[in-house]
Scaffold this active site. Structure first.
Site, PDB file in Angstrom:
ATOM      1  N   LYS A   1       2.187  -3.483   6.416  1.00 58.85           N
ATOM      2  CA  LYS A   1       2.689  -3.490   5.257  1.00 58.85           C
ATOM      3  C   LYS A   1       4.114  -3.541   4.914  1.00 58.85           C
ATOM      4  O   LYS A   1       4.949  -4.104   4.108  1.00 58.85           O
ATOM      5  CB  LYS A   1       1.757  -2.508   4.418  1.00 58.85           C
ATOM      6  CG  LYS A   1       0.283  -2.979   4.494  1.00 58.85           C
ATOM      7  CD  LYS A   1       0.103  -4.271   3.479  1.00 58.85           C
ATOM      8  CE  LYS A   1      -1.564  -4.446   3.508  1.00 58.85           C
ATOM      9  NZ  LYS A   1      -1.822  -5.780   2.919  1.00 58.85           N
TER      10      LYS A   1
ATOM     11  N   SER B   1       0.871  -1.130  -0.154  1.00 57.41           N
ATOM     12  CA  SER B   1      -0.103  -0.035   0.124  1.00 57.41           C
ATOM     13  C   SER B   1       0.761   1.148   0.046  1.00 57.41           C
ATOM     14  O   SER B   1       2.027   1.250   0.548  1.00 57.41           O
ATOM     15  CB  SER B   1      -0.740  -0.129   1.155  1.00 57.41           C
ATOM     16  OG  SER B   1      -1.730   1.321   1.355  1.00 57.41           O
TER      17      SER B   1
ATOM     18  N   TYR C   1      -1.651  -0.544  11.016  1.00 60.15           N
ATOM     19  CA  TYR C   1      -1.889  -1.340   9.528  1.00 60.15           C
ATOM     20  C   TYR C   1      -0.694  -1.046   8.674  1.00 60.15           C
ATOM     21  O   TYR C   1      -0.209  -1.740   7.901  1.00 60.15           O
ATOM     22  CB  TYR C   1      -3.119  -0.606   9.155  1.00 60.15           C
ATOM     23  CG  TYR C   1      -3.451  -0.916   7.424  1.00 60.15           C
ATOM     24  CD1 TYR C   1      -3.605  -2.393   7.193  1.00 60.15           C
ATOM     25  CD2 TYR C   1      -3.301  -0.006   6.510  1.00 60.15           C
ATOM     26  CE1 TYR C   1      -3.945  -2.382   5.867  1.00 60.15           C
ATOM     27  CE2 TYR C   1      -3.314  -0.260   5.137  1.00 60.15           C
ATOM     28  CZ  TYR C   1      -3.612  -1.718   4.896  1.00 60.15           C
ATOM     29  OH  TYR C   1      -3.800  -1.990   3.538  1.00 60.15           O
TER      30      TYR C   1
HETATM   31  P1  NAD Z   1     -11.234  -6.450   1.542  1.00 60.17           P
HETATM   32  O1  NAD Z   1     -11.643  -6.545   3.095  1.00 60.17           O
HETATM   33  O2  NAD Z   1     -12.241  -6.184   0.594  1.00 60.17           O
HETATM   34  O3  NAD Z   1     -10.569  -7.994   1.077  1.00 60.17           O
HETATM   35  C1  NAD Z   1      -9.816  -8.774   1.957  1.00 60.17           C
HETATM   36  C2  NAD Z   1     -10.286 -10.042   1.890  1.00 60.17           C
HETATM   37  O4  NAD Z   1      -9.716 -10.982   2.942  1.00 60.17           O
HETATM   38  C3  NAD Z   1     -11.882 -10.083   2.538  1.00 60.17           C
HETATM   39  O5  NAD Z   1     -12.475 -10.927   1.628  1.00 60.17           O
HETATM   40  C4  NAD Z   1     -11.611 -10.774   3.856  1.00 60.17           C
HETATM   41  O6  NAD Z   1     -12.831 -11.508   4.003  1.00 60.17           O
HETATM   42  C5  NAD Z   1     -10.365 -11.586   3.669  1.00 60.17           C
HETATM   43  N1  NAD Z   1      -9.731 -11.929   4.824  1.00 60.17           N
HETATM   44  C6  NAD Z   1      -9.593 -11.128   5.743  1.00 60.17           C
HETATM   45  N2  NAD Z   1      -8.823 -11.673   6.868  1.00 60.17           N
HETATM   46  C7  NAD Z   1      -8.668 -13.195   6.422  1.00 60.17           C
HETATM   47  C8  NAD Z   1      -8.047 -14.252   7.025  1.00 60.17           C
HETATM   48  N3  NAD Z   1      -7.623 -14.363   8.147  1.00 60.17           N
HETATM   49  N4  NAD Z   1      -8.163 -15.603   6.384  1.00 60.17           N
HETATM   50  C9  NAD Z   1      -8.745 -15.528   5.130  1.00 60.17           C
HETATM   51  N5  NAD Z   1      -9.375 -14.374   4.701  1.00 60.17           N
HETATM   52  C10 NAD Z   1      -9.187 -13.183   5.346  1.00 60.17           C
HETATM   53  O7  NAD Z   1      -9.858  -5.459   1.411  1.00 60.17           O
HETATM   54  P2  NAD Z   1      -9.500  -4.955   0.016  1.00 60.17           P
HETATM   55  O8  NAD Z   1      -9.590  -3.413  -0.251  1.00 60.17           O
HETATM   56  O9  NAD Z   1     -10.036  -5.903  -1.358  1.00 60.17           O
HETATM   57  O10 NAD Z   1      -7.879  -5.233   0.030  1.00 60.17           O
HETATM   58  C11 NAD Z   1      -7.266  -6.313  -0.238  1.00 60.17           C
HETATM   59  C12 NAD Z   1      -5.609  -6.065   0.079  1.00 60.17           C
HETATM   60  O11 NAD Z   1      -5.288  -5.025  -0.492  1.00 60.17           O
HETATM   61  C13 NAD Z   1      -5.457  -5.901   1.424  1.00 60.17           C
HETATM   62  O12 NAD Z   1      -4.137  -6.783   2.014  1.00 60.17           O
HETATM   63  C14 NAD Z   1      -5.406  -4.542   1.732  1.00 60.17           C
HETATM   64  O13 NAD Z   1      -4.501  -4.210   2.813  1.00 60.17           O
HETATM   65  C15 NAD Z   1      -4.581  -4.234   0.543  1.00 60.17           C
HETATM   66  N6  NAD Z   1      -4.679  -2.810   0.248  1.00 60.17           N
HETATM   67  C16 NAD Z   1      -6.113  -2.206   0.281  1.00 60.17           C
HETATM   68  C17 NAD Z   1      -6.265  -0.827  -0.216  1.00 60.17           C
HETATM   69  C18 NAD Z   1      -7.755  -0.310  -0.275  1.00 60.17           C
HETATM   70  O14 NAD Z   1      -7.895   0.974  -0.105  1.00 60.17           O
HETATM   71  N7  NAD Z   1      -8.786  -1.095  -0.345  1.00 60.17           N
HETATM   72  C19 NAD Z   1      -5.113  -0.100  -0.503  1.00 60.17           C
HETATM   73  C20 NAD Z   1      -3.806  -0.654  -0.172  1.00 60.17           C
HETATM   74  C21 NAD Z   1      -3.534  -2.003   0.066  1.00 60.17           C
END
Ligand code: NAD
Ligand code: UDP
Length: 340
Positions: A155, A127, A151
């Site tokens: 990362k 991120s 958080y």
């Molecule tokens: P999200 O919460 O929609 O997706 C994460 C998924 O992981 C969910 O479906 C959740 O049910 C699953 N999950 C969480 N803990 C789990 C576990 N212990 N075991 C199995 N599954 C688990 O989030 P997103 O926005 O799709 O983010 C995906 C990735 O991208 C994450 O690693 C997040 O940190 C990273 N990210 C997101 C953003 C953003 O703004 N959305 C920005 C930068 C990085």
């Protein structure tokens, strides 16, 4: 590139579900592993409807080594895209142990099982938050790590663990992708961002004001050193972001080497510009109030996008207006409702 068998942890989530479709479209055979802590189970059915065939989804926690073992024994995966994580910044300040447990514990469990099964191709969701308050905007990948909250720290630690692992054994090829601000939804309007509670992020918050579920937008500060005083972010259409993962995997398979890139557009928009764009897309009144700055907020995040173009051939194709239009089509359509 020939289709590969790929595991997507967190593949039912916002970015994971869109990436599932991008990888399926690229001809890969993709399996989802998710514990549905932040996703509805119906996402899997909707993905199956879109691709026109059943979708394999394993209901498991990424920290559960036995479940991962079983998945790998059966799966024969050639690569993993690891999305599964907790991602709410303010919650991470309140519950740091949960964040280190899932985001670091989950990564460690996954890496151990991958290694045991001789699977050493990984794409990791990092991120822009690893930059903290960056000295330079647009921000290049060479900028320093600065943790602002647990958080962000997970990362940074994740990337560091992966760097040491790659250095220890050249058979590992790892793509670390630093996402800027994903927004918008799939063109089918059948999947999109689906927060269960009141959203923390700007886009889903605006979407819920547009539907009438929430009454007013709070603009967190208009006294930043930015053109209109409100915070500036590099919003990237989630379908562009998803395509970045397909390119990252291609690169890992082609070169056998890892990479670290920003995924953003290289252009920033202010909160007020996003509200105006969403208003055009939705044709709804979007009332807002200027309130105090949100503690810990960064004034500007904009990606330096050149390295992703150079290394992966990645260029974004979709505009802010398309992010707003697709978000609105999703949130005002029939598929964003429901309890499962
Ligand atoms: P999200 O919460 O929609 O997706 C994460 C998924 O992981 C969910 O479906 C959740 O049910 C699953 N999950 C969480 N803990 C789990 C576990 N212990 N075991 C199995 N599954 C688990 O989030 P997103 O926005 O799709 O983010 C995906 C990735 O991208 C994450 O690693 C997040 O940190 C990273 N990210 C997101 C953003 C953003 O703004 N959305 C920005 C930068 C990085
Ligand atoms: N923001 C806002 N009101 C909200 C949510 C966010 O004004 O209800 C602002 C926030 O201060 C930042 C921008 O919108 O300038 C993007 O915030 P978001 O939480 O979506 O992303 P992040 O800050 O994590 O990059």
């Amino acid at each position: 590139m020939a289709g590969r068998r790929i595991l997507l942890t967190g593949g039912a989530g916002y970015i994971g579900s869109h990436t599932f479709l991008a990888l399926a479209e690229a001809g890969h055979d993709v399996v989802i592993l998710d514990n549905f802590v932040n996703a509805r189970r119906s996402v899997v059915d909707r993905l199956a409807q879109i691709v026109g065939r059943p979708v394999e989804a394993i209901d498991a926690d990424v920290r559960d080594a036995e479940a991962l073992e079983a998945a790998f024994r059966k799966g024969g995966f050639e690569a993993v895209v690891h999305f599964a994580a907790l991602k709410a910044v303010s919650e991470s300040v309140e519950k740091p142990l949960d964040y280190f447990d899932v985001n670091i514990g989950g990564l460690m469990t996954l890496l151990r099982v991958m290694e045991a099964h001789d699977c050493r191709r990984l794409v990791f969701s990092s991120s822009a938050t690893v930059y903290g308050v960056p000295d330079e905007t647009p921000t290049p990948e060479t900028a320093d790590f600065r943790a602002m909250n647990p958080y962000g720290h997970t990362k940074i630690m994740g990337e560091q663990i992966l760097n040491w692992l790659s250095a220890s054994d050249p058979r590992w090829a790892i793509g670390a992708l630093r996402y800027f601000n994903p927004a918008g939804a799939h063109g089918s309007a059948m999947i999109g961002e689906d927060p269960r509670d009141i959203p923390n992020n700007l886009f889903p918050f605006i979407a819920k004001v547009a539907t009438g579920e929430l009454s007013r937008i709070r603009v967190f500060g208009n006294d930043y050193d930015t053109p209109d005083g409100t915070g500036v972010r590099d919003y990237i259409h989630v379908e562009d972001l998803a395509r970045g993962h397909a390119l990252s995997l291609d690169k890992l398979f082609e070169s056998g080497e890892g990479h670290l890139v920003n995924l953003g557009t290289g252009r920033g928009y202010s909160v007020l510009e996003v509200i105006a764009a969403y208003k055009r897309a939705s044709n709804r009144d979007l009332p807002f109030d200027i309130v105090d700055r949100r503690p810990g907020d960064v004034p500007i995040y904009v990606a330096s996008a050149g390295k992703a173009a150079e290394v992966l051939g990645f260029r974004t194709e979709r505009t802010l207006d398309e992010m707003c239009a697709s978000s609105w089509a999703w949130i005002s359509g029939p598929h964003s409702e429901g309890t499962e």
